[in-house]
Design a protein around this motif. Structure first.
Motif, PDB file in Angstrom:
ATOM      1  N   THR A 488     -18.785  -8.173 -23.479  1.00 43.02           N
ATOM      2  CA  THR A 488     -17.659  -8.865 -24.109  1.00 43.02           C
ATOM      3  C   THR A 488     -17.131  -9.951 -23.188  1.00 43.02           C
ATOM      4  OG1 THR A 488     -16.985  -6.941 -25.402  1.00 43.02           O
ATOM      5  CG2 THR A 488     -15.299  -8.603 -24.971  1.00 43.02           C
ATOM      6  N   VAL A 490     -14.185 -12.131 -21.960  1.00 46.35           N
ATOM      7  CA  VAL A 490     -12.728 -12.012 -21.945  1.00 46.35           C
ATOM      8  C   VAL A 490     -12.129 -13.317 -21.442  1.00 46.35           C
ATOM      9  CG1 VAL A 490     -10.752 -10.720 -21.056  1.00 46.35           C
ATOM     10  CG2 VAL A 490     -12.929  -9.542 -21.482  1.00 46.35           C
ATOM     11  N   LEU A 506      -9.136  -3.976 -17.084  1.00 42.62           N
ATOM     12  CA  LEU A 506     -10.475  -4.318 -17.560  1.00 42.62           C
ATOM     13  C   LEU A 506     -11.552  -3.792 -16.605  1.00 42.62           C
ATOM     14  CD1 LEU A 506      -9.680  -7.949 -18.726  1.00 42.62           C
ATOM     15  CD2 LEU A 506     -10.463  -6.100 -20.230  1.00 42.62           C
ATOM     16  N   VAL A 511     -15.499  -3.503 -17.479  1.00 38.05           N
ATOM     17  CA  VAL A 511     -15.815  -4.888 -17.813  1.00 38.05           C
ATOM     18  C   VAL A 511     -16.216  -5.616 -16.541  1.00 38.05           C
ATOM     19  CG1 VAL A 511     -14.945  -7.046 -18.786  1.00 38.05           C
ATOM     20  CG2 VAL A 511     -14.218  -4.853 -19.760  1.00 38.05           C
ATOM     21  N   ASP A 515     -17.618 -11.416 -16.574  1.00 36.65           N
ATOM     22  CA  ASP A 515     -17.281 -11.608 -17.983  1.00 36.65           C
ATOM     23  C   ASP A 515     -15.802 -11.921 -18.201  1.00 36.65           C
ATOM     24  OD1 ASP A 515     -19.884 -11.163 -18.882  1.00 36.65           O
ATOM     25  OD2 ASP A 515     -19.596  -8.984 -18.950  1.00 36.65           O
ATOM     26  N   ILE A 516     -15.005 -11.935 -17.132  1.00 35.51           N
ATOM     27  CA  ILE A 516     -13.573 -12.187 -17.239  1.00 35.51           C
ATOM     28  C   ILE A 516     -13.294 -13.615 -16.795  1.00 35.51           C
ATOM     29  CG2 ILE A 516     -11.260 -11.487 -16.529  1.00 35.51           C
ATOM     30  CD1 ILE A 516     -12.419  -8.722 -15.897  1.00 35.51           C
TER      31      ILE A 516
END
Length: 632
Positions: A488, A490, A506, A511, A515-516
């Motif tokens: 995902t 973010v 997260l 996560v 991905d952040i």
């Protein structure tokens, strides 16, 4: 620069070069021998080590990290290494009795042991006109006879005493070797003279001692030398085929391989630090076409090109505009605001929160009228939506006025009819403070797989919300309930405390940090490797008499001050103003200090080894050549 004459030894961590020599000589008879006795007189030409000759470990040097004073700062560093007698056990992470102060750039399994050569010592004694360079002075653990950087390959393996090692990367070019020697230019010189030294991974732990023979047991894949790999990262005119070969070397450290991948993706560019802006140089006037209140504290300004200016460059969703606001003070203050509407070539929309004591936000809210103009720099920023199809879900997380850049992303997702699962989680104080509630709700409803969760921290029973809301704040349990799939993407924007809490939650949910993607209002977090205990002080003019010209504006920090010629670089000037800065080598090598120039120009002294990206400047070796506005 020419090194035909000795360089001036400036103040360093112990006060001066003599103090360092005295400390080293006092460290024991092995250290004293290293300082006071050379293998041959300096006047004799240095012998050339021929490939195939037996190499030898001349000195084992260790030292634990310590706090030292440098230019008014405290630096935690393990650069101070002294020779030791007898055998030493080499473990996976370091030599017994040794340690590294900054594990982000040094140490760990990939960089357990640093190697430097006797031949390079002889080179620098001649070039620098120095007779105080004892073994360990370059911060190395092993001083060796042989193993020159232009003959050792990444991936070569060597047996020394009872241990076996693998070459993983060249030395990281940071300011501490210059600090140790009292020669600030040293990181640049190590690269330009092709004498960086290199790191070893410990494959087999064991004892080593001075006098051990060094036997090569394996040749690295592609046979790319330390000097060649170092030049490939830090010097211009790269060969793309060489970059591709470097990426394929399994022994090369992951960080260097990623840097080479970045260079393959952007051929001919310096190591990237952001998204290169499209549009116009400097500032251009734009007309206020609409003013729209969005909440009790947020107002949107719609900006259009002047009649004869032509279409606007289309921004990427998530980027921002920097505006220069006349009529508030002299010089006109500069501020940056996220673009909050769908990317357009017709007009731009920025949304500004009125701060209780903000002179600029107060002016924009209370005094601007339709038809007025603002000076605007082209859209910029690296906090942008990856609009490529496929992949996992998209999670948009925002709080307060942090809604603005993720709202632009939501517009782009909706316009593309993106098929990904898209979640929008937003926190506001109350319905009166909830900007763009109806707009965001409408956009999410148009997405094939759009979902929203809205939280109010202080709901007002007398004001009905536009969309269903929940009391409280976004927390770990709220994120866990989404059951986000792996991969995902973010996108996170809001106040600093909100950002930190979301990152922690997260990460706790698995996560990946990659991905952040986050946008933080205000100054970027500093990168000052090894500096500890620095107090956080609001940006301010430097101490002492004010300068005259040119004007230097730090846009993110909201500070404009006249330049003073007693500063050597823009970086030093920013530090004197307590503007958060980002640097490592401080000599134009690593590009960590590369900063977007919104307006103006700089000149270099000395020239960096490689020019920075278009529209940017290297602050560590530049001075302003005109009024200068920096995204800092």
């Amino acid at each position: 620069m020419s090194l035909s004459t000795p360089l001036r030894v400036i103040d360093s961590i112990a006060g001066d070069g003599v103090a360092w020599t005295a400390e080293l000589a006092a460290g024991g008879h092995a250290a004293a021998r290293a300082v006071l006795a050379w293998d041959e007189p300096r006047s004799r030409a240095a012998p050339v080590h021929r490939e195939g000759e037996m190499a030898t470990l001349l000195s084992v040097n260790v030292g634990m990290p310590r706090d030292v004073t440098w230019q008014g700062r405290t630096v935690h560093t393990g650069i101070v290494k002294n020779p030791v007698d007898g055998p030493r056990l080499v473990r996976r992470l370091n030599v017994d009795g040794d340690g590294q102060g900054d594990l982000a750039g040094h140490g760990g399994e990939i960089r357990a042991v640093l190697v430097y050569q006797r031949e390079s010592y002889q080179h620098w004694r001649r070039e620098l006109g120095r007779d105080d360079l004892g073994y360990g002075r370059f911060g190395e653990n092993f001083t060796v006879d042989g193993l020159p950087d232009d003959q050792v390959h990444i991936g070569d393996r060597y047996r020394i005493g009872g241990a076996e090692f693998e070459v993983t990367q060249p030395r990281v070019t940071c300011f501490r070797v210059g600090m140790r020697l009292g020669v600030p230019e040293m990181p640049s010189l190590l690269v330009s003279h092709h004498r960086p030294g290199f790191y070893l991974r410990v494959l087999t732990e064991g004892y080593v001692r001075a006098g051990d023979e060094i036997v090569r047991t394996h040749v690295g894949e592609h046979e790319m030398t330390v000097a060649a790999i170092d030049a490939l990262l830090y010097l211009p005119d790269r060969d793309e085929e060489a970059l591709r070969r470097a990426v394929e070397i399994p022994a090369l450290s992951p960080g260097w391989r990623q840097s080479f991948r970045d260079l393959i993706d952007a051929p001919g560019a310096a190591p990237p630090v952001g998204v290169e802006p499209a549009g116009w140089p400097g500032f251009r006037p734009m007309r206020i076409t609409r003013i729209v209140p969005e909440s009790a504290s947020i107002t949107s300004l719609h900006l259009g090109a002047l009649d004869d200016a032509g279409p606007l460059p289309r921004p990427r969703p998530g980027q921002y505009l920097t505006v220069r606001v006349p009529g508030v003070s002299d010089p006109a203050p500069v501020r940056s605001y996220s673009l909050s509407a769908a990317p357009s070539s017709r007009d731009y929309r920025i949304s500004v929160k009125r701060e209780p004591h903000g002179a600029v936000s107060g002016y924009l809210h209370g005094r601007l009228r339709v038809g007025d103009t603002l000076d605007v720099a082209a859209p910029r920023g690296e906090f942008v939506l990856d609009a490529s199809p496929g992949g996992g879900a998209v999670l948009l997380l925002s709080a307060g006025v942090g809604v603005t850049p993720v709202l632009a992303m939501l517009h782009a997702l909706t316009a593309a009819r993106d098929e990904r699962e898209t979640w929008w989680l937003h926190t506001a104080r109350s319905a009166a403070d909830h900007a763009f509630a109806a707009e965001a709700h409408r956009l999410l409803a148009a997405l094939p797989h759009g979902h929203e969760r809205i939280y109010y921290t202080a709901p007002d029973p007398s004001a009905a919300p536009v969309v269903p809301v929940m009391p409280g704040r976004i927390d770990r349990s709220a994120l866990a309930a989404l059951d986000l799939p792996a991969g995902t993407a973010v996108y996170l924007c809001g106040p600093e405390g909100f950002m930190a809490a979301m990152r922690t939650a997260l990460a706790d949910l698995g996560v990946a940090d990659a991905d952040i993607h986050a946008e933080l209002f205000g100054a970027l977090p500093p990168i000052n490797p090894g500096v500890v205990g620095a107090a956080t002080v609001p940006p301010h003019p430097p101490a002492g008499a004010p300068g005259t010209a040119p004007q230097v504006t730090f846009a993110r920090s909201g500070l404009s001050v006249p330049w003073r010629d007693d500063f050597r670089t823009v970086l030093e000037f920013a530090e004197a103003c307590d503007v958060p800065t980002r640097w490592s080598c401080r000599t134009g090598v690593c590009h960590t200090c590369q900063t977007t120039v919104l307006s103006g120009a700089v000149r270099y002294r000395p020239d960096p080894l490689e020019p920075p990206d278009a529209g940017t400047a290297l602050l560590c070796c530049s001075t302003p050549d005109s009024d200068l506005v920096l995204d800092l």
